[in-house]
Design an enzyme around this catalytic site. Structure first.
Site, short mmCIF file in Angstrom:
data_model
loop_
_atom_site.label_atom_id
_atom_site.label_comp_id
_atom_site.label_asym_id
_atom_site.label_seq_id
_atom_site.Cartn_x
_atom_site.Cartn_y
_atom_site.Cartn_z
N LYS A 55 0.85 -1.17 -0.10
CA LYS A 55 -0.21 -0.29 -0.02
C LYS A 55 0.88 1.15 -0.17
O LYS A 55 1.77 1.50 0.72
CB LYS A 55 -0.75 -0.05 1.18
N ASP A 96 -7.21 -1.66 6.27
CA ASP A 96 -7.31 -0.18 6.11
C ASP A 96 -7.57 0.48 7.38
O ASP A 96 -8.72 0.84 7.79
CB ASP A 96 -8.54 -0.01 5.24
N ASP A 143 -13.52 3.40 10.07
CA ASP A 143 -13.82 3.28 8.72
C ASP A 143 -14.47 2.03 8.22
O ASP A 143 -13.92 1.48 7.26
CB ASP A 143 -12.85 3.84 7.89
N1 LIG Z 1 -3.64 -7.20 2.30
C1 LIG Z 1 -4.45 -7.29 1.15
N2 LIG Z 1 -4.65 -8.22 0.35
C2 LIG Z 1 -5.53 -8.36 -0.58
N3 LIG Z 1 -6.18 -7.15 -1.04
C3 LIG Z 1 -6.02 -5.92 -0.48
C4 LIG Z 1 -5.04 -6.08 0.74
N4 LIG Z 1 -4.99 -4.76 1.20
C5 LIG Z 1 -5.95 -4.04 0.59
N5 LIG Z 1 -6.34 -4.69 -0.56
C6 LIG Z 1 -7.25 -4.25 -1.76
O1 LIG Z 1 -7.03 -3.00 -1.90
C7 LIG Z 1 -8.05 -2.19 -1.56
C8 LIG Z 1 -7.79 -0.67 -1.12
O2 LIG Z 1 -7.30 -1.11 0.06
P1 LIG Z 1 -7.16 -0.03 1.52
O3 LIG Z 1 -8.64 0.03 1.57
O4 LIG Z 1 -6.63 -0.58 2.57
O5 LIG Z 1 -6.84 1.55 0.91
P2 LIG Z 1 -7.74 2.65 0.74
O6 LIG Z 1 -6.68 3.76 0.35
O7 LIG Z 1 -8.35 2.86 1.92
O8 LIG Z 1 -8.53 2.51 -0.36
P3 LIG Z 1 -10.01 2.93 -0.53
O9 LIG Z 1 -9.71 4.68 -0.59
O10 LIG Z 1 -10.47 2.70 -1.87
O11 LIG Z 1 -10.66 2.60 0.78
C9 LIG Z 1 -9.04 -3.07 -0.63
O12 LIG Z 1 -10.48 -2.64 -0.74
C10 LIG Z 1 -8.56 -4.33 -1.31
O13 LIG Z 1 -9.51 -4.87 -2.20
MG LIG Z 2 -10.43 1.55 2.21
#
Ligand SMILES: Nc1ncnc2c1ncn2[C@@H]1O[C@H](COP(=O)(O)OP(=O)(O)OP(=O)(O)O)[C@@H](O)[C@H]1O
Ligand SMILES: [Mg+2]
EC number: 2.7.11.1
Length: 486
Positions: A125, A261, A244
């Site tokens: 990330k 997240d 969240d």
């Molecule tokens: N460890 C993981 N394994 C598999 N998929 C993941 C993982 N972490 C995140 N993802 C995928 O990436 C997407 C976004 O991750 P995350 O929610 O942590 O980031 P974000 O910046 O909050 O994104 P958003 O703003 O879209 O919520 C998740 O909804 C998921 O589909």
């Molecule tokens: Mg998210």
């Protein structure tokens, strides 16, 4: 022009393009696939890698952090983008071999040593560094006293670094608790967070709850009860409120509900933790109501989450299956108009953790009889740290005023000096020791900097609250007045 605008105007001049950072981008760009994750796609052409820079994700600095992870054998290469979010992009990568890759002198390209057996997969990330102001994150930032008076508030890079570290720490705490499934945190370095990739095979991510194909209605109920149980375990065992929580930030992997997240997650001591919890409960209820099942009143879930002990519960407070069984049997379904009306009231509550959290204006309204301290939401043993003030007349007599004796122990003996401002180029990174996840038993086992941070935040929160604190003699007068009224 403010710093933020200047920051936005920054461009990489031609001369700078000889800068080592950009040479790195050239050297490693063939290994950075930034488009949609797919394994049968041709190699990403260079302009795609540059576009990633344009997206302000893989800027030269971030490239440097990725390069150091490759050189230390933490990751092999980025295989493609899983998700592009508001604040961060998530990429898929294979784990490195733990040893530095072999770099081919002529081409400068590196080949990762092959390993026997399948190579672990990671989700990387990467927080965008071009976010100048955390738009809707303000309330987390303001309440997160780490940001309040440190210079980082005006330095987006530092804020993003702290934010990524915070997500790493929260993820580590949840993972270590062993009571809530979460991807294993591997390492965080500045705005780059490496964690276990939750895969359903062939490099495809396991589905978010919102995309999960339920087998039947029974399974929807199962995940609803599980989500409610996890909110309680997160609060009681991990000492966190997700803030969240939704069908977007949970993943069904190996038939289990994983939490992800957690960058915005806060501790119960955070001034707005109860509001964030109430928001999480509302979002979860909204989703499952849309899925067509009957849900519990929000205030019932709220009380279930914050009460330290549960009536008639004889099983293991750390066991999600026991909690799900209890929920299914004991939590009343929301069924009447009255339930909705009471939830409406609950949503409007000005939630405070204790009388000390009430402000001057609350006591004015209290004296005018405009609201009462709602006891019905306070679980018996939770009385000492939760009081809800309500801006509604109450007619039934069973609402009694809160005990006036609550004192804010604001003499928190905290010797921790202010957060040391890490320097921008600091190479520090945190990673997860590979020991077995252990159940956290309270604050004794939390790591020292989290402890320092928690005490600092609690102290600052109390200092804030003290500004609006009502003098003891006024409180005494009010309590005497209510006693004489009865
Ligand atoms: N460890 C993981 N394994 C598999 N998929 C993941 C993982 N972490 C995140 N993802 C995928 O990436 C997407 C976004 O991750 P995350 O929610 O942590 O980031 P974000 O910046 O909050 O994104 P958003 O703003 O879209 O919520 C998740 O909804 C998921 O589909
Ligand atoms: Mg998210």
């Amino acid at each position: 022009m403010s710093l933020e605008d200047n920051f936005d105007k920054l461009t990489v001049s031609q001369r700078a393009s000889d800068h080592i950072n950009n040479q790195l981008l050239e050297k490693y760009s063939h290994k950075i696939k930034t488009d949609e994750l797919s394994f049968n796609r041709a190699k990403t052409s260079k302009d795609k890698a540059n576009r990633a820079t344009v997206e302000n994700v893989l800027d030269p600095r971030t490239m440097r952090f990725l390069k150091s992870m490759v050189n230390r054998g933490v990751i092999a290469d980025l295989n493609g983008c899983l998700s592009t979010g508001k604040e961060a992009n998530v990429y898929h990568a294979f784990a490195g071999t733990g040893k530095a890759p072999v770099i081919d002198e002529e081409t400068g390209k590196y080949e990762v040593l092959e390993t026997d057996g399948p190579r672990p997969e990671y989700a990387i990330k990467i927080y965008k560094t071009s976010i100048l102001v955390f738009k809707d994150r303000e309330r987390y930032v303001d309440g997160e006293f780490r940001f309040r008076n440190s210079r980082s508030q005006h330095n987006p890079r530092k804020m993003i670094k702290i934010w990524a570290e915070k997500e790493f720490r929260n993820l580590k705490r949840i993972y270590q608790s062993g009571v809530i499934p979460a991807p294993k945190p591997i390492e965080v370095k500045n705005n780059v967070l490496v964690m276990e990739f939750l895969s359903r095979g062939n490099g495809f991510a396991s589905p978010k709850l919102k995309d999960y194909p339920y087998r039947d209605r029974g399974e929807i109920f199962h995940y609803y009860y599980t989500m409610v149980a996890y909110m309680r375990l997160l609060y009681q065992v991990c000492r966190l409120v997700h803030a969240d929580l939704s069908e977007y930030n949970t993943i069904i992997h190996d038939d289990k509900l994983f939490m992800i997240d957690v960058s915005q997650s806060v501790e119960p001591e955070h001034p707005m933790s109860l509001d964030f919890l109430r928001m999480d409960i509302k979002n979860v209820n909204l989703y499952f109501e849309k899925m067509g099942i009957s849900i519990f009143p929000e205030r019932v879930i709220f009380q279930f989450v914050i009460s330290e002990s549960l009536e008639k519960f004889k099983d293991d407070y750390h066991n999600v299956t026991d909690l799900v069984g209890y929920i299914a049997k004991n939590l009343p379904i929301k069924s009447t108009e009255q339930d909705e009306a009471e939830d409406e009231i609950f949503r409007s509550l000005h939630l405070v953790r204790s009388l000390g959290g009430l402000e001057e204006r609350d006591f004015d309204r209290y004296t005018d009889g405009k609201f009462d301290l709602l006891k019905s939401l306070i679980a018996h043993d939770n009385e000492r740290n939760f009081a809800a003030s309500e801006q509604f007349e109450f007619d039934n007599a069973d609402h009694t005023s809160g005990s006036g004796s609550e004192e804010f122990s604001d003499d928190e003996d905290d010797s921790s000096e202010n957060d040391k401002e890490g320097n921008e180029e600091s190479d520090d990174c945190a990673y997860y020791e590979d020991d077995e996840p252990k159940i956290l038993k309270g604050k004794r086992y939390e790591d020292k900097d989290v402890k320092k941070l928690r005490k600092q935040e609690a102290k600052d929160a109390k200092r804030e609250k003290r500004k609006t604190k009502v003098k003891k003699h006024i409180k005494k007068k009010l309590v005497k007045k209510t006693k004489s009224k009865k």
